[in-house]
Design a protein around this motif. Structure first.
Motif, PDB file in Angstrom:
ATOM      1  N   GLY A  63       0.884  -1.173  -0.072  1.00 11.31           N
ATOM      2  CA  GLY A  63       0.109   0.092   0.039  1.00 11.31           C
ATOM      3  C   GLY A  63       0.895   1.146  -0.020  1.00 11.31           C
ATOM      4  N   GLY A  64       0.378   2.356   0.529  1.00  9.01           N
ATOM      5  CA  GLY A  64       1.002   3.524   0.540  1.00  9.01           C
ATOM      6  C   GLY A  64       2.370   3.580   0.897  1.00  9.01           C
ATOM      7  N   ASP A  77       1.604   6.224   6.867  1.00  6.10           N
ATOM      8  CA  ASP A  77       1.818   4.910   7.686  1.00  6.10           C
ATOM      9  C   ASP A  77       2.221   3.873   7.001  1.00  6.10           C
ATOM     10  OD1 ASP A  77      -0.492   4.274   6.312  1.00  6.10           O
ATOM     11  OD2 ASP A  77      -1.696   5.214   7.592  1.00  6.10           O
ATOM     12  N   ARG A 158      -7.373  -7.917  -5.003  1.00 10.16           N
ATOM     13  CA  ARG A 158      -8.914  -7.245  -4.536  1.00 10.16           C
ATOM     14  C   ARG A 158      -8.331  -5.915  -3.834  1.00 10.16           C
ATOM     15  NH1 ARG A 158      -8.244  -5.505   0.714  1.00 10.16           N
ATOM     16  NH2 ARG A 158      -6.311  -6.436   1.490  1.00 10.16           N
ATOM     17  N   ASP A 160      -7.481  -1.700  -4.196  1.00 11.18           N
ATOM     18  CA  ASP A 160      -8.214  -0.748  -5.185  1.00 11.18           C
ATOM     19  C   ASP A 160      -7.176  -0.692  -6.544  1.00 11.18           C
ATOM     20  OD1 ASP A 160      -6.472   0.666  -3.400  1.00 11.18           O
ATOM     21  OD2 ASP A 160      -7.810   1.806  -2.669  1.00 11.18           O
ATOM     22  N   ASP A 203     -17.368  -1.137  -3.652  1.00 11.03           N
ATOM     23  CA  ASP A 203     -17.196  -0.207  -2.554  1.00 11.03           C
ATOM     24  C   ASP A 203     -16.966   1.195  -3.033  1.00 11.03           C
ATOM     25  OD1 ASP A 203     -16.093   1.499  -0.588  1.00 11.03           O
ATOM     26  OD2 ASP A 203     -14.416   0.296  -0.097  1.00 11.03           O
ATOM     27  N   ARG A 206     -14.005   3.968  -3.048  1.00  7.53           N
ATOM     28  CA  ARG A 206     -12.862   3.990  -3.884  1.00  7.53           C
ATOM     29  C   ARG A 206     -12.972   4.909  -4.713  1.00  7.53           C
ATOM     30  NH1 ARG A 206     -14.002  -2.545  -4.736  1.00  7.53           N
ATOM     31  NH2 ARG A 206     -12.563  -3.182  -2.812  1.00  7.53           N
ATOM     32  N   ARG A 209     -11.339   7.628  -2.990  1.00  6.80           N
ATOM     33  CA  ARG A 209      -9.940   7.224  -2.781  1.00  6.80           C
ATOM     34  C   ARG A 209      -9.167   7.609  -3.942  1.00  6.80           C
ATOM     35  NH1 ARG A 209      -8.036   4.020   1.342  1.00  6.80           N
ATOM     36  NH2 ARG A 209      -6.681   2.924  -0.052  1.00  6.80           N
ATOM     37  N   ARG A 212      -8.322  11.360  -3.998  1.00  5.72           N
ATOM     38  CA  ARG A 212      -7.481  11.806  -2.993  1.00  5.72           C
ATOM     39  C   ARG A 212      -6.202  11.450  -3.300  1.00  5.72           C
ATOM     40  NH1 ARG A 212      -5.818   8.894   1.629  1.00  5.72           N
ATOM     41  NH2 ARG A 212      -7.409   6.992   1.812  1.00  5.72           N
ATOM     42  N   PHE A 213      -5.973  10.150  -4.109  1.00  3.00           N
ATOM     43  CA  PHE A 213      -4.610   9.694  -4.453  1.00  3.00           C
ATOM     44  C   PHE A 213      -4.155  10.592  -5.622  1.00  3.00           C
ATOM     45  CE2 PHE A 213      -5.649   5.731  -2.258  1.00  3.00           C
ATOM     46  CZ  PHE A 213      -4.971   6.048  -1.368  1.00  3.00           C
ATOM     47  N   ARG A 243     -18.452   6.334   8.367  1.00  2.00           N
ATOM     48  CA  ARG A 243     -17.541   5.901   7.362  1.00  2.00           C
ATOM     49  C   ARG A 243     -17.036   7.236   6.466  1.00  2.00           C
ATOM     50  NH1 ARG A 243     -16.366   1.538   2.783  1.00  2.00           N
ATOM     51  NH2 ARG A 243     -14.249   1.916   2.400  1.00  2.00           N
ATOM     52  N   LYS A 250      -9.916  12.345   5.805  1.00  2.00           N
ATOM     53  CA  LYS A 250      -8.439  11.969   4.832  1.00  2.00           C
ATOM     54  C   LYS A 250      -8.559  13.117   3.755  1.00  2.00           C
ATOM     55  CE  LYS A 250      -8.695   7.272   6.413  1.00  2.00           C
ATOM     56  NZ  LYS A 250      -9.047   5.827   5.767  1.00  2.00           N
TER      57      LYS A 250
HETATM   58  P1  ATP Z   1      -2.505   6.364   2.668  1.00  2.00           P
HETATM   59  O1  ATP Z   1      -2.125   5.469   3.935  1.00  2.00           O
HETATM   60  O2  ATP Z   1      -1.292   7.236   2.222  1.00  2.00           O
HETATM   61  O3  ATP Z   1      -3.801   7.053   3.179  1.00  2.00           O
HETATM   62  P2  ATP Z   1      -2.817   3.775   1.549  1.00  2.00           P
HETATM   63  O4  ATP Z   1      -2.765   3.357   0.123  1.00  2.00           O
HETATM   64  O5  ATP Z   1      -1.760   3.114   2.478  1.00  2.00           O
HETATM   65  O6  ATP Z   1      -2.494   5.345   1.644  1.00  2.00           O
HETATM   66  P3  ATP Z   1      -4.744   2.821   3.208  1.00  2.00           P
HETATM   67  O7  ATP Z   1      -6.080   3.286   3.435  1.00  2.00           O
HETATM   68  O8  ATP Z   1      -3.966   3.017   4.471  1.00  2.00           O
HETATM   69  O9  ATP Z   1      -4.147   3.635   2.112  1.00  2.00           O
HETATM   70  O10 ATP Z   1      -4.991   1.274   2.714  1.00  2.00           O
HETATM   71  C1  ATP Z   1      -3.828   0.345   2.767  1.00  2.00           C
HETATM   72  C2  ATP Z   1      -4.092  -0.376   1.574  1.00  2.00           C
HETATM   73  O11 ATP Z   1      -5.388  -1.198   1.751  1.00  2.00           O
HETATM   74  C3  ATP Z   1      -4.164   0.512   0.108  1.00  2.00           C
HETATM   75  O12 ATP Z   1      -2.899   0.777  -0.467  1.00  2.00           O
HETATM   76  C4  ATP Z   1      -4.950  -0.574  -0.651  1.00  2.00           C
HETATM   77  O13 ATP Z   1      -4.154  -1.417  -1.154  1.00  2.00           O
HETATM   78  C5  ATP Z   1      -5.626  -1.269   0.381  1.00  2.00           C
HETATM   79  N1  ATP Z   1      -7.311  -0.730   0.440  1.00  2.00           N
HETATM   80  C6  ATP Z   1      -7.521   0.334   1.272  1.00  2.00           C
HETATM   81  N2  ATP Z   1      -8.876   0.549   1.171  1.00  2.00           N
HETATM   82  C7  ATP Z   1      -9.351  -0.173   0.114  1.00  2.00           C
HETATM   83  C8  ATP Z   1     -10.614  -0.147  -0.422  1.00  2.00           C
HETATM   84  N3  ATP Z   1     -11.632   0.400  -0.193  1.00  2.00           N
HETATM   85  N4  ATP Z   1     -10.694  -1.121  -1.479  1.00  2.00           N
HETATM   86  C9  ATP Z   1      -9.692  -1.917  -1.813  1.00  2.00           C
HETATM   87  N5  ATP Z   1      -8.322  -1.821  -1.272  1.00  2.00           N
HETATM   88  C10 ATP Z   1      -8.282  -0.974  -0.189  1.00  2.00           C
END
Ligand code: ATP
Ligand code: MG
Length: 453
Positions: A63-64, A77, A158, A160, A203, A206, A209, A212-213, A243, A250
């Motif tokens: 992820g991030g 994080d 699975r 996003d 979901d 997304r 999200r 946001r990204f 939620r 965020k």
């Molecule tokens: P940041 O922490 O900078 O906001 P992140 O990509 O780490 O970005 P998180 O919300 O911490 O986002 O989620 C961690 C990971 O979990 C994401 O990178 C993604 O792979 C997965 N994820 C989070 N939310 C979803 C979602 N709604 N649907 C599918 N995968 C998700």
């Protein structure tokens, strides 16, 4: 189960079941071909990865944490994916908590740092056939629960976006890319994994999200990922308000609030989040104050300062409040009761879209109410106002209103000087208000601060 049967029929009728998912090839990028080095990963994250590995489990940074490091940034994080079950993770770390229902995960706590550990998730179509409740969608395709475990590849697919499905392995320092994430990272684009419409229906958050990204990373949203958003935006109204409240925070606390706000408008996503504001703006209410507040918020975040949710909400709902306040005055209500009525109505409607916890809605109301008190400074009033627990936030809000050109500048400067002045100078400032004291008050009585022109 009748519900499952219904889902299948709906999915057949809408054609979702027939769409072909793109094919992806697993790629491994060895240490010497990428920029993620162990030194940028936090000690707690490394500790969790190593302990899981030493206990015989697979564990990867995902992820991030991987995405942002590859882009040369500092991750917010660190998230970890593992083949250990939540209970097994919990057993390994005394400092951990099992959380979530829709999505069970483990938080491992190291002081203020929280490492989120998720067990590999399985994929939708296989799970649909199983007669259990661990992965369920409703008739809109919304994923109600997602606790079917799977292997690493299923876990990747699975997720996003492709750039969020990159895994870092601390054992050999490689990056594992299942969904062409590296390619999209290089192209600087946000691309959903799989069929976009299906993934948004599973979901709808997304969609937020993606925005946001895109704003945070200054990425484009790839055309197929972008295409369904406007049509599907109303699906966000099915998401629990609590939620959405978290998602709104965020969206606006990553330091790119104004860009995010532009994208929300561009993709018709403001209305499901802030229906009253969207309506007021459509009716011609200006949004200069929202923009100014978001610019200030972005600056504050860049300087490492905190941003309070109630200030943000006070600003985003301001146009809705203005419209409602004015309407009530036009209907003959006096200024003050009109304001109180408008506040009640705007908040009452907003909490149906995104929750606003009481600890935030109270201060938000106070910021708004104080806007009427700030011009009235005579006698003891300025002192009393300054003692108000929300004075500072209300004063900041006043400065934003002035900077946005909503009201004539002057009052903000007066308060700036008054706060800095000693007792003697304060008395002098108050006496200078003297004869003109009733002027602004009267004007404001007739013409609420809501009215610009
Ligand atoms: P940041 O922490 O900078 O906001 P992140 O990509 O780490 O970005 P998180 O919300 O911490 O986002 O989620 C961690 C990971 O979990 C994401 O990178 C993604 O792979 C997965 N994820 C989070 N939310 C979803 C979602 N709604 N649907 C599918 N995968 C998700
Ligand atoms: Mg994260």
């Amino acid at each position: 189960m009748p519900n499952k049967l219904l889902n299948k029929i709906v999915s057949f009728m809408t054609g979702n079941g027939q769409k072909k998912a793109p094919t992806y090839v697993r790629r491994v990028i060895p240490r010497d071909q990428h920029t993620v080095s162990r030194s940028v990963i936090s000690e707690p994250a490394k500790k969790v990865l190593n302990r899981l590995n030493n206990a015989g489990f697979e564990a990867y940074l995902v992820g991030g944490g991987v995405r942002d490091v590859l882009l040369g940034g500092q991750p917010k994080d660190f998230d970890i994916a593992t083949d250990a079950t939540p209970e097994e993770v919990h057993d390994l770390f005394r400092n951990s908590r099992l959380i979530g229902r829709r999505f069970r995960i483990v938080h491992v706590l190291f002081g203020r740092e929280v490492i989120e550990v998720t067990t590999f998730r399985g994929n939708a179509s296989d799970a649909d056939d199983e007669d259990d409740d661990d992965r369920r969608t409703n008739e809109h395709g919304l994923l109600l629960r997602d606790n079917v475990y799977g292997n690493m590849e299923e876990d990747a697919l699975r997720r996003d976006f492709t750039v969020n499905a990159l895994y870092y392995c601390i054992k050999d320092f490689s990056i594992i890319d299942y969904a062409n994430g590296i390619e999209d990272l290089n192209k600087r684009q946000i691309r959903l994994i799989g069929d976009p419409e299906t993934r948004y229906r599973e979901d709808p958050v997304r969609m937020l999200r993606a925005i946001r990204f895109a704003a945070k990373l200054d990425f484009d949203i790839e055309p197929a990922t972008e295409a369904p958003i406007r049509t599907l935006a109303p699906l966000l109204t099915h998401i629990p308000p609590a939620r959405l409240f978290e998602e709104v925070l965020k969206l606006f606390s990553a330091g790119h609030g104004e860009a995010t706000y532009d994208l929300l408008q561009q993709y018709d996503l403001l209305a499901p989040l802030f229906p009253e504001t969207a309506r007021a703006l459509a009716a011609g209410e200006p949004d200069d104050l929202i923009r100014q507040a978001l610019r200030n918020t972005d600056d504050r975040i860049r300087q490492g300062k905190s941003v309070t949710p109630y200030f943000l909400y006070a600003a985003i709902l301001w146009p809705a409040l203005q419209a409602e306040w004015r309407k009530r005055q036009d209907d003959g209500e006096p200024v003050q009761p009109a304001l109180h009525g408008a506040i009640g109505k705007v908040i009452g409607r907003q909490v149906q879209a995104t929750a606003i916890p009481k600890r935030f809605s109270g201060p938000m109301k106070e910021i708004w109410e104080l806007q009427m008190r700030l011009p009235r400074r005579q006698g003891k009033r300025a002192y009393v106002t300054m003692e108000h627990p929300r004075f500072r936030a209300a004063y900041d809000f006043l400065l934003v209103r002035e900077a946005a050109g909503e009201i004539e500048p002057g009052l903000g400067q007066w308060w700036t000087e008054f706060q800095a002045a000693d007792d003697r100078d304060r008395e002098k400032m108050l006496s200078e208000l003297g004869s003109e004291s009733s002027g602004p008050r009267k004007r404001r009585r007739r013409r609420s601060p809501a009215n610009k022109a």
